[in-house]
Write an enzyme that holds these catalytic residues in place. Structure first.
Site, PDB file in Angstrom:
ATOM      1  N   SER A   1       4.749  -8.511  -1.665  1.00 53.52           N
ATOM      2  CA  SER A   1       3.742  -8.668  -2.725  1.00 53.52           C
ATOM      3  C   SER A   1       2.804  -9.832  -2.473  1.00 53.52           C
ATOM      4  O   SER A   1       1.702  -9.868  -3.011  1.00 53.52           O
ATOM      5  CB  SER A   1       4.445  -8.858  -4.073  1.00 53.52           C
ATOM      6  OG  SER A   1       5.201  -7.721  -4.390  1.00 53.52           O
ATOM      7  N   ASN A   2       3.222 -10.807  -1.670  1.00 51.47           N
ATOM      8  CA  ASN A   2       2.352 -11.938  -1.360  1.00 51.47           C
ATOM      9  C   ASN A   2       1.461 -11.683  -0.154  1.00 51.47           C
ATOM     10  O   ASN A   2       0.599 -12.499   0.161  1.00 51.47           O
ATOM     11  CB  ASN A   2       3.197 -13.188  -1.097  1.00 51.47           C
ATOM     12  CG  ASN A   2       3.858 -13.679  -2.351  1.00 51.47           C
ATOM     13  OD1 ASN A   2       3.244 -14.347  -3.161  1.00 51.47           O
ATOM     14  ND2 ASN A   2       5.123 -13.328  -2.523  1.00 51.47           N
TER      15      ASN A   2
ATOM     16  N   TYR B   1      12.252  -1.367  -3.380  1.00 47.08           N
ATOM     17  CA  TYR B   1      11.626  -2.557  -3.978  1.00 47.08           C
ATOM     18  C   TYR B   1      11.357  -2.265  -5.444  1.00 47.08           C
ATOM     19  O   TYR B   1      10.520  -1.428  -5.785  1.00 47.08           O
ATOM     20  CB  TYR B   1      10.334  -2.847  -3.222  1.00 47.08           C
ATOM     21  CG  TYR B   1       9.638  -4.147  -3.566  1.00 47.08           C
ATOM     22  CD1 TYR B   1      10.187  -5.081  -4.434  1.00 47.08           C
ATOM     23  CD2 TYR B   1       8.406  -4.447  -2.992  1.00 47.08           C
ATOM     24  CE1 TYR B   1       9.539  -6.264  -4.727  1.00 47.08           C
ATOM     25  CE2 TYR B   1       7.739  -5.628  -3.268  1.00 47.08           C
ATOM     26  CZ  TYR B   1       8.310  -6.532  -4.139  1.00 47.08           C
ATOM     27  OH  TYR B   1       7.655  -7.702  -4.423  1.00 47.08           O
TER      28      TYR B   1
ATOM     29  N   LYS C   1      15.495  -4.977  -3.386  1.00 44.65           N
ATOM     30  CA  LYS C   1      15.007  -6.259  -3.888  1.00 44.65           C
ATOM     31  C   LYS C   1      14.698  -6.085  -5.362  1.00 44.65           C
ATOM     32  O   LYS C   1      13.921  -5.197  -5.752  1.00 44.65           O
ATOM     33  CB  LYS C   1      13.746  -6.716  -3.149  1.00 44.65           C
ATOM     34  CG  LYS C   1      13.155  -7.997  -3.740  1.00 44.65           C
ATOM     35  CD  LYS C   1      11.799  -8.362  -3.154  1.00 44.65           C
ATOM     36  CE  LYS C   1      11.255  -9.611  -3.855  1.00 44.65           C
ATOM     37  NZ  LYS C   1       9.886  -9.961  -3.404  1.00 44.65           N
TER      38      LYS C   1
ATOM     39  N   ILE D   1      14.893 -12.763  -1.772  1.00 47.53           N
ATOM     40  CA  ILE D   1      13.585 -12.545  -1.147  1.00 47.53           C
ATOM     41  C   ILE D   1      12.571 -13.080  -2.149  1.00 47.53           C
ATOM     42  O   ILE D   1      12.336 -12.466  -3.188  1.00 47.53           O
ATOM     43  CB  ILE D   1      13.325 -11.053  -0.866  1.00 47.53           C
ATOM     44  CG1 ILE D   1      14.395 -10.477   0.063  1.00 47.53           C
ATOM     45  CG2 ILE D   1      11.933 -10.857  -0.281  1.00 47.53           C
ATOM     46  CD1 ILE D   1      14.316  -8.955   0.236  1.00 47.53           C
TER      47      ILE D   1
END
Length: 319
Positions: free
Chosen positions: A50-51, A145, A174, A217
């Site tokens: 996501s980053n 995710y 995650k 994470i």
């Protein structure tokens, strides 16, 4: 089909991706960041988490980001650092293509968001069918995710994740939903040696470990990776009181980062304190302003970075 192995337990970071002012890749900064994270002892790197602004990249750029990461690790003697590639997309067809690209570019695992463009059509059956179809075709082991904030509120229940965990190529998840209860339900049903359940942020790192997680994470290791590895080491040594004190600091840092503007703020903090990269992002994201990068939240992160610079890298095998 035999069951694929999950990623090793530990601390992973979804890396930010550095750009020049014209929004092209800042290759030296990207490589400098990967190297600093590896030198801190992190277990693995998520490219296009996501980053990593994956949705702002072409398919070729996504492959290039993975290749640059693999190249940097290999040429500096960090071949053991795991690469997980984000391969979420609006359709199963595109996700399958991204998984194939990830394998070709040098990733070890893939992690896939649930599609959310047609959120009202994403029933339980549709979610199960999507992840199974993509996992069937992925040449790499597959993590689910779960991040409701970026999937229009879709929040996978533990029962759904456990049902998917029976797939031979689905090896972990995650949880960016922040639910320790959900994490504990998963870990009590399947240990991390069978199915790796990772906390999705630093503010529940120790709480997740105490509940049987495979680690975390999270975004904050972009800024202070050594602090995370030292907390992980304290946990493994049974020094829970010391670990809890450090956990409190990381929880404050995680919150402060989100209040400062997340992705661009992370880049700005790294640039100001570690000597590489700039805070440029691709629109519609906005660059962190000078006004954002001051005040109590900024001061809290400066404290953490000062502590980071004093840390030694933990020695020995941490998993």
């Amino acid at each position: 089909m035999s069951k694929s192995k999950p990623p090793p337990p530990g601390i992973y970071v979804p890396t930010v991706l550095f750009f020049n002012e014209d929004e092209d890749f800042d290759v030296p900064a990207i490589k400098a960041h990967v190297l600093r994270l590896a030198q801190a002892g992190l277990t693995g790197i998520i490219v296009q988490g996501s980053n990593g602004e994956a949705q702002h990249l072409s398919h070729e750029e996504r492959k290039q980001a993975i290749s640059l990461t693999r190249e940097t690790l290999d040429e500096n003697g960090y071949k053991n650092v795991v690469i997980i590639a984000g391969c979420g997309a609006p359709s199963a067809r595109e996700s399958k293509k991204l998984c194939a690209d990830a394998k070709e570019a040098g990733a070890d695992f893939v992690i896939v968001l649930t599609p959310s463009v047609w959120v009202k059509r994403m029933t339980r059956d549709a979610i199960l069918a999507f992840h199974r179809e993509v996992a069937d075709h992925s040449p790499l082991p597959y993590l689910i995710y779960n991040f409701p904030s970026v999937t229009a509120g879709i929040n996978l229940e533990s029962d759904v994740i456990l049902e998917l965990s029976d797939h031979p190529n689905i090896v972990g998840t995650k949880l960016s939903c922040g639910s320790i209860g959900k994490l504990h339900r998963l870990t009590s049903a399947k240990p991390s040696s069978e199915f790796a359940t990772f906390a999705g942020s630093s503010d529940v790192l120790l709480q997740g470990l105490l509940s049987g997680s495979a680690g975390a994470i999270g975004a904050l290791p972009n800024i202070v990776p050594k602090l995370h590895m030292n907390l992980y080491k304290l946990y493994q040594e049974g020094k829970i009181d010391e670990a809890m004190k450090l956990q409190a600091q990381l929880g404050q840092g995680d919150y402060a980062t989100s209040k400062l503007g997340s992705i661009s703020a992370i880049k700005a903090l790294v640039s100001q304190n570690f000597g590489y990269g700039k805070e440029y992002v691709r629109t519609p994201l906005r660059m962190a302003t000078a006004e954002q990068l001051h005040g109590p939240y900024y001061d809290k992160l400066v404290e953490l970075m000062t502590l980071e610079k004093s840390q030694q890298v933990p020695h020995g095998e941490l998993n």
